[in-house]
Design an enzyme around this catalytic site. Structure first.
Site, PDB file in Angstrom:
ATOM      1  N   GLU A 233     -20.511   0.449  14.527  1.00 38.19           N
ATOM      2  CA  GLU A 233     -21.961   0.045  14.706  1.00 38.19           C
ATOM      3  C   GLU A 233     -22.058  -1.202  14.236  1.00 38.19           C
ATOM      4  O   GLU A 233     -22.761  -2.236  15.198  1.00 38.19           O
ATOM      5  CB  GLU A 233     -22.855   0.693  13.816  1.00 38.19           C
ATOM      6  CG  GLU A 233     -23.173   2.059  14.238  1.00 38.19           C
ATOM      7  CD  GLU A 233     -23.482   2.485  15.556  1.00 38.19           C
ATOM      8  OE1 GLU A 233     -23.762   1.550  16.452  1.00 38.19           O
ATOM      9  OE2 GLU A 233     -23.033   3.457  16.220  1.00 38.19           O
ATOM     10  N   THR A 260      -8.648  -5.300  25.808  1.00 42.97           N
ATOM     11  CA  THR A 260      -9.071  -3.918  25.729  1.00 42.97           C
ATOM     12  C   THR A 260      -8.942  -3.238  27.271  1.00 42.97           C
ATOM     13  O   THR A 260      -9.820  -3.425  27.913  1.00 42.97           O
ATOM     14  CB  THR A 260     -10.397  -3.732  25.207  1.00 42.97           C
ATOM     15  OG1 THR A 260     -11.533  -4.132  25.632  1.00 42.97           O
ATOM     16  CG2 THR A 260     -10.441  -4.216  23.582  1.00 42.97           C
ATOM     17  N   GLN A 263     -11.019   2.058  30.442  1.00 41.56           N
ATOM     18  CA  GLN A 263     -10.665   3.199  30.343  1.00 41.56           C
ATOM     19  C   GLN A 263     -11.841   4.073  30.967  1.00 41.56           C
ATOM     20  O   GLN A 263     -13.000   3.463  30.812  1.00 41.56           O
ATOM     21  CB  GLN A 263     -10.418   3.578  29.223  1.00 41.56           C
ATOM     22  CG  GLN A 263     -11.503   3.826  27.989  1.00 41.56           C
ATOM     23  CD  GLN A 263     -10.892   4.173  26.418  1.00 41.56           C
ATOM     24  OE1 GLN A 263      -9.922   3.701  26.172  1.00 41.56           O
ATOM     25  NE2 GLN A 263     -11.628   5.007  25.901  1.00 41.56           N
TER      26      GLN A 263
END
Length: 413
Positions: A233, A260, A263
């Site tokens: 968070e 990243t 996905q």
């Protein structure tokens, strides 16, 4: 107030008698204005991460991280409780601050679990946290407030953030990261407010975390007992999206960060032990911005670091946030004569322990200064001096590298 995050109901995972704890922070473009959507996309583009070249992480950091060194963010934890169990201990709170610092500093004990394919992308974000030592009025504090409530539980409607709804008002959200800890309903593990909503909703800025997933000590839920929901968070609070792009497995959206890999969906309630693939590449399910169990998360990437620091830097969504930027200054060459290093911009009330590499002697040290010399000036090489800033919840290290020995053999550092 318009809500900028929605609750996503996921399938119940049957482990023990507990259900999966989920994140209530979702970047849903249908819930925000066209103006904000365009501004957020422009922000990511300016940071320089929206590229297919995974080798450009350092470019993003250099272009949008003019402040070098560690950023230290003051935190206030608001414990809002109805029962004794919900009124978590100071020890449990400190354990969560330590986890934030370990995970954001890449000092987490499980960092060696990062798969080889992604280990070169994992990094220290150079963002650290400490419990505030003074309140908004300038009075000394331990950085913790405790409020009794009649509410059985709270949801993601921000009631916990106001005394008028049996919660607790925030401290100045431009000076403190406010974290509310309470009993959250609907299987919520936590939620946060994205930084681009600060200007329109400053009084609700911060994180809300379920008391049974906060820290790594006390009464905690299985699979969520390492404090990684608060790490997740906090990533949202600093501008990170979910790494799968919240598109429900379609591979059409992403987190707009180059290193990243896109996905298809999250790995909520899971802890894969083998390579997982989707959208044409292997999945980084061990990233803190996935939904995997706490024991499976272990990294932030260079690109994520660039976004978070750009959020805090001048011109970023939290560019006016009053963090501390401690730094160590000193010479780049250390010989037999005494060399002095100074530590500047320490958090109020903190103390410092000094340490060094084996080729260095520390002759004199105070809270903000150390005098050193080379233990053997005839042996040249790299040395380091480290200041460990001691806070109420552990130590935060700052290390300075330099050349030790004969100047004529000094390389560029």
């Amino acid at each position: 107030m318009i809500k900028y995050f929605i609750l996503v109901f996921l399938a119940v995972v049957n482990f023990s008698s507990y259900s999966q704890k989920i994140c209530g922070t979702v970047y849903d473009e249908s819930k925000i204005s066209q103006e904000i959507r365009e501004d957020v996309q422009s922000f990511y583009n300016r940071v320089g991460n929206k590229t297919q070249n995974y080798g450009n992480e350092s470019i993003a950091i250099n272009n949008f991280n003019p402040n070098s060194g560690i950023i230290m963010i003051p935190v206030v934890v608001h414990v809002v409780s109805r029962t004794l169990a919900e009124n978590i201990s100071d020890e449990q709170i400190c354990s969560q601050i330590e986890i934030l610092n370990q995970d954001f500093g890449r000092r987490n004990a499980d960092r060696n679990q990062t798969p080889a394919q992604f280990s070169g992308l994992a990094t220290n974000t150079e963002i650290q946290f400490y419990l505030a030592t003074s309140d908004p009025s300038g009075n000394m504090t331990d950085g913790i407030t405790r409020t009794s409530t009649s509410r059985i539980s709270f949801t993601d409607n921000d009631d916990v953030k106001s005394t008028t709804t049996n919660g607790q008002d925030p401290w100045d959200t431009n000076r403190y990261l406010n974290i509310w800890v309470c009993n959250l309903a609907n299987d919520l593990g936590g939620y946060a407010q994205f930084p681009w909503m600060y200007s329109s909703s400053p009084n609700t800025d911060g994180l809300v975390i379920h008391y049974e997933v906060f820290g790594n000590t006390g009464t905690l839920l299985p699979n969520y007992d390492l404090g990684r929901i608060a790490v997740h968070e906090t990533g949202h609070w600093l501008g990170l999206k979910h790494i799968w792009g919240d598109d429900g497995g379609l591979c059409t959206e992403s987190d707009d960060i180059a290193d990243t890999p896109n996905q298809g969906n999250h790995y909520g309630g899971q802890c894969p032990t083998t390579v997982q693939s989707s959208c044409g590449s292997n999945d980084m399910y061990m990233n803190y911005m996935d939904y995997t169990n706490d024991a499976c998360k272990n990294l932030f990437t260079f690109g994520q670091k660039a976004v978070m620091r750009a959020t805090l830097n001048s011109g970023g969504y939290r560019g006016a946030f009053e963090y501390i930027l401690p730094n160590m200054t000193g010479p780049s060459l250390v010989c037999t004569f005494n060399s002095t290093f100074n530590l500047n911009n320490l958090p109020p009330g903190s103390t410092v322990n000094w340490s060094s590499s084996s080729n260095i002697n520390i002759s004199i040290s105070t809270n903000d200064q150390a005098t050193i010399n080379a233990s053997n000036p005839f042996v040249s090489g790299t040395g380091w001096l480290e200041a460990n800033i001691i806070t109420d919840c552990g130590e935060i290290p700052i290390r300075n590298f330099f050349w030790v020995g004969r100047q004529q053999t000094q390389p560029e550092i």
